[in-house]
Design a protein around this motif. Structure first.
Motif, PDB file in Angstrom:
ATOM      1  N   VAL A 167       0.848  -1.196   0.000  1.00 43.17           N
ATOM      2  CA  VAL A 167       0.000   0.000   0.000  1.00 43.17           C
ATOM      3  C   VAL A 167       0.882   1.244   0.000  1.00 43.17           C
ATOM      4  N   GLY A 168       0.763   2.055  -1.026  1.00 44.04           N
ATOM      5  CA  GLY A 168       1.588   3.258  -1.146  1.00 44.04           C
ATOM      6  C   GLY A 168       3.003   2.997  -1.620  1.00 44.04           C
ATOM      7  N   GLU A 169       3.288   1.748  -2.012  1.00 39.74           N
ATOM      8  CA  GLU A 169       4.648   1.397  -2.447  1.00 39.74           C
ATOM      9  C   GLU A 169       5.060   2.204  -3.667  1.00 39.74           C
ATOM     10  N   GLN A 170       6.294   2.681  -3.650  1.00 44.92           N
ATOM     11  CA  GLN A 170       6.825   3.428  -4.781  1.00 44.92           C
ATOM     12  C   GLN A 170       7.435   2.462  -5.792  1.00 44.92           C
ATOM     13  N   LEU A 171       6.773   2.321  -6.939  1.00 40.27           N
ATOM     14  CA  LEU A 171       7.260   1.467  -8.018  1.00 40.27           C
ATOM     15  C   LEU A 171       7.003   2.153  -9.357  1.00 40.27           C
ATOM     16  N   PRO A 172       8.015   2.256 -10.203  1.00 41.46           N
ATOM     17  CA  PRO A 172       9.397   1.816 -10.017  1.00 41.46           C
ATOM     18  C   PRO A 172      10.077   2.575  -8.862  1.00 41.46           C
ATOM     19  N   TYR A 173      11.071   1.929  -8.292  1.00 42.29           N
ATOM     20  CA  TYR A 173      11.808   2.512  -7.168  1.00 42.29           C
ATOM     21  C   TYR A 173      13.277   2.644  -7.555  1.00 42.29           C
ATOM     22  N   TYR A 174      13.840   3.823  -7.272  1.00 46.43           N
ATOM     23  CA  TYR A 174      15.256   4.050  -7.574  1.00 46.43           C
ATOM     24  C   TYR A 174      16.014   4.282  -6.274  1.00 46.43           C
ATOM     25  N   ASP A 175      17.049   3.468  -6.057  1.00 45.34           N
ATOM     26  CA  ASP A 175      17.909   3.584  -4.883  1.00 45.34           C
ATOM     27  C   ASP A 175      19.122   4.435  -5.276  1.00 45.34           C
ATOM     28  N   TYR A 176      19.126   5.695  -4.827  1.00 39.98           N
ATOM     29  CA  TYR A 176      20.186   6.628  -5.223  1.00 39.98           C
ATOM     30  C   TYR A 176      21.547   6.186  -4.721  1.00 39.98           C
ATOM     31  N   GLU A 177      21.578   5.631  -3.511  1.00 38.71           N
ATOM     32  CA  GLU A 177      22.865   5.223  -2.936  1.00 38.71           C
ATOM     33  C   GLU A 177      23.487   4.075  -3.735  1.00 38.71           C
ATOM     34  N   ARG A 178      22.673   3.083  -4.077  1.00 38.49           N
ATOM     35  CA  ARG A 178      23.195   1.907  -4.767  1.00 38.49           C
ATOM     36  C   ARG A 178      23.119   2.038  -6.291  1.00 38.49           C
ATOM     37  N   GLN A 179      22.432   3.073  -6.754  1.00 38.59           N
ATOM     38  CA  GLN A 179      22.237   3.306  -8.183  1.00 38.59           C
ATOM     39  C   GLN A 179      21.592   2.081  -8.861  1.00 38.59           C
ATOM     40  N   LEU A 180      20.521   1.644  -8.225  1.00 37.67           N
ATOM     41  CA  LEU A 180      19.738   0.517  -8.718  1.00 37.67           C
ATOM     42  C   LEU A 180      18.274   0.942  -8.810  1.00 37.67           C
ATOM     43  N   ALA A 181      17.623   0.562  -9.893  1.00 43.48           N
ATOM     44  CA  ALA A 181      16.191   0.824 -10.053  1.00 43.48           C
ATOM     45  C   ALA A 181      15.480  -0.504 -10.256  1.00 43.48           C
ATOM     46  N   ILE A 182      14.256  -0.605  -9.742  1.00 44.39           N
ATOM     47  CA  ILE A 182      13.514  -1.856  -9.865  1.00 44.39           C
ATOM     48  C   ILE A 182      12.053  -1.586 -10.191  1.00 44.39           C
ATOM     49  N   THR A 183      11.474  -2.437 -11.015  1.00 38.67           N
ATOM     50  CA  THR A 183      10.029  -2.542 -11.149  1.00 38.67           C
ATOM     51  C   THR A 183       9.691  -4.016 -10.949  1.00 38.67           C
ATOM     52  N   ALA A 184       8.642  -4.275 -10.184  1.00 41.67           N
ATOM     53  CA  ALA A 184       8.411  -5.668  -9.765  1.00 41.67           C
ATOM     54  C   ALA A 184       6.932  -6.002  -9.670  1.00 41.67           C
ATOM     55  N   ASP A 185       6.635  -7.225 -10.030  1.00 39.76           N
ATOM     56  CA  ASP A 185       5.324  -7.850  -9.860  1.00 39.76           C
ATOM     57  C   ASP A 185       5.586  -9.037  -8.946  1.00 39.76           C
TER      58      ASP A 185
END
Length: 646
Positions: A57-75
């Motif tokens: 609930v309220g999850e941010q997707l796609p999500y970008y992790d600035y520290e790790r420089q990783l982005a994810i979209t997930a089902d």
């Protein structure tokens, strides 16, 4: 829980905004709690989110992790969260609210491309690793979520469904004749042996148990999970096996109850769904929550023509389970106005491909519609149970005892089995001998075995070389594995990833269409591994087939259901009865099909014309298992699908 999508240009050209809006626009026909995109020059990730679990609930997707420089979209719904929290040393204050997508990202930081090996649940995800300029993703071991993709040297595009990819101007909508040839050649419910193929020439899919890695102009698929029977579990007593099973199965069920919405379950009168329901209801009762069950029954005017050992209407057994288990709100659905014929176009639109399970299509879809109306977030099932929790075929096991010359034990078992099922003790010996020694059937055949006519056009088969290719998978011209016994069938079921695709494609796409996530604890990876580790005598003993689940559900299910070995529920035998109002339209459409040159390039016209003579005599409900009736319904489904390409 979500539909995901993305585009990556390895030549560093920017992804046009119009391509992003085209893909995301095509997903708008599905319900969503949130729609977001992440777009950065040559990479775009999108998510059409459905919030099923509390953490989503309220999850941010796609999500970008600035520290790790990783982005994810997930089902994804991940079921072994507690185990991962410990392995990844996640702070306790974060654990309750951490979304599954960010948990996957933490796992990727630690294990990189080994990540899928550590995940248990239903998932499809894609991660953009900015530092390594790499796109990495995976599909769960049985393919409970779908993931399609298109690639060239310069472009990769992916999506949960196929239609959005066809909005891209460089993807041509073209029939994949090789896929169709395999679909037509293979017997049973399987679509294609090559699990990476789709009905579209230029669109592939990530197979179950596989990850995908995209670097520069290279796309690599890697199988990360192979299920084979390993070392057998040796415990001291039957009671210890039951306790061990109850522990692992309860964990699988409980982890699938994670939703802020209502919990539902498909419930028949048998053991698999009954086990899932009884374990779930017991857990939910502690929280003061009710389980909603949805059961299919034939319409009131259906006249039962089946043998006495088969039960089309399982309502008495279902009600027995509901009353015994308690804490259940039960629904009995006859879908009186629906039929296999009325739902074809709707199912083709949802599946995006032909399907073979037409006898049950209308109620499988209807269950999701009703669940959506009742505010269900998770719909439990026991679909994989025949190969896991309720494995144990008595006659096949007795054939093993016969071949191993364990005659004293065999006679003991037959004595108990005949008591449980009724009939003389030795009446089964000739049947057991034929099961154990198939050469007897070849030397002294009895009657004719059930077999659908070959629908595949012979010239089309030669053109595609389909049987040469299928031979690589061990499949012969009968459309299946030659001379495979039930134990070999089970082994192949878990080894060959293509056996998972068809059923899970339906579940994933109906889940998305109705925002109801179908979840099967009998298919939990922990449960599968446990069941594959058990000695065979745990599954057949003391005259009981499916002995493990019968013993393990004592005090969970009523004996009327738990110990029933005399009758078996059958669903879908009313499909011809339901089609009586549509029979003329059905016959007319098959007539059209039988002269349409476009479809006869693929189908055997003579087989169709022979079968057509039979249905012109009028609908006969007792012909529900007639091969000619069934072959014409399959042909019609393919016909309507092929017309979408012309």
């Amino acid at each position: 829980m979500s539909a995901i999508a993305g585009i990556y240009h390895s030549n560093n050209e920017p992804v046009p905004v119009v391509h992003v809006s085209g893909i995301m626009g095509a997903l708008q026909k599905y319900p969503a709690n949130d729609i977001k995109v992440w777009h950065k020059e040559n990479i775009f990730l999108g998510c059409h989110a459905q919030w099923i679990t509390p953490e989503s609930v309220g999850e941010q997707l796609p999500y970008y992790d600035y520290e790790r420089q990783l982005a994810i979209t997930a089902d994804a719904i991940i079921d072994n969260r507690d185990e991962l929290f410990e392995k990844l040393q996640v702070e306790r204050g974060r654990r309750k609210t951490l979304p599954d997508s960010q948990l996957i990202l933490l796992a990727y930081q630690k294990w990189e491309e080994e990540t899928p090996k550590h995940l248990i649940g239903d998932f499809a995800f894609m991660i953009w690793d900015e530092k390594k300029r790499k796109l990495f993703g995976a599909r769960d071991f049985s393919g409970a979520r779908t993931l399609y993709y298109y690639h060239t040297q310069q472009q990769v595009a992916f999506c949960t469904t196929i239609e959005p990819l066809l909005t891209l101007p460089y993807i041509e909508k073209k029939l994949n004749e090789q896929w169709l040839a395999e679909y037509l050649a293979i017997a049973g419910m399987i679509d294609a042996a090559d699990a990476s193929m789709t009905p579209y020439k230029n669109i592939k899919q990530v197979p179950p148990s596989h990850s995908i890695s995209v670097t520069e102009d290279k796309v690599k698929l890697t199988r990360y999970c192979t299920l084979t029977p390993g070392k057998k579990l040796k415990l001291k007593s039957n009671e210890e096996y039951v306790e061990a099973f109850q522990e692992v199965f309860q964990k699988a069920v409980t982890s699938r109850l994670r939703t802020h919405l209502n919990v539902g379950a498909q419930l028949s009168g048998g053991l698999d769904s009954g086990a899932a329901v009884s374990f779930a209801a017991r857990d939910m009762r502690k929280k003061g929550e009710k389980l909603h069950t949805f059961s299919y029954i034939p319409p009131e005017d259906f006249v039962d023509f089946t043998p006495k050992q088969l039960i089309p209407n399982e309502r008495p057994f279902i009600q027995s389970t509901v009353k015994y288990v308690g804490g259940i709100k039960d629904y009995y659905l006859d879908f009186a106005e629906r039929s296999s014929y009325s739902e074809i176009d709707s199912l083709l639109a949802t599946m995006e491909m032909p399907y073979k399970f037409f006898e049950n299509s209308f109620w499988l879809k209807g269950m999701f519609e009703k669940s959506h109306d009742e505010g269900i977030g998770v719909l439990l099932s026991g679909d994989r149970g025949n190969f896991t929790i309720s494995w144990g075929y008595a006659l096949e096991y007795y054939a093993v005892l016969l071949k191993r010359i364990k005659w004293f034990r065999l006679l003991q078992e037959l004595n108990q089995y005949s008591h449980n099922t009724g009939g003389a003790r030795l009446r089964m010996l000739p049947v057991i001998a034929r099961v154990g020694f198939p050469v007897i059937d070849k030397l002294f055949p009895q009657g004719t075995s059930y077999q659908l006519p070959k629908l595949l056009n012979r010239e089309f088969a030669v053109k595609t070389g389909v049987f040469t290719k299928l031979k690589e998978y061990g499949i012969d011209q009968t459309g299946w594995f030659p001379d495979a016994d039930i134990y070999e069938e089970r082994k192949k079921h878990f080894e060959d990833v293509f056996q998972w695709n068809a059923g899970n494609t339906l579940a994933a796409k109906l889940s998305l269409r109705y925002s109801v996530w179908k979840r099967d604890p009998t298919n939990d990876l922990r449960v599968v591994r446990f069941c594959l580790s058990l000695p065979e005598e745990q599954y057949v003993q003391n005259g009981l087939d499916r002995a493990l689940i019968r013993r393990s559900t004592k005090d969970f299910l009523p004996d009327k259901v738990r110990l029933n070995q005399r009758t078996r529920g059958v669903q879908g035998v009313d499909w011809v009865h339901r089609m009586i109002p549509h029979w003329d339209a059905f016959t007319d459409e098959v007539e059209q099909l039988s002269t349409d040159k476009r479809i006869l390039e693929f189908l055997d016209g003579q087989v169709i014309k022979t079968a057509l003579l039979k249905i012109k005599q009028g609908a006969q409900p007792e012909c529900a298992t007639d091969p000619d009736y069934k072959i014409l319904m399959r042909s019609l489904i393919i016909y309507r699908y092929i017309k979408k390409f012309t």
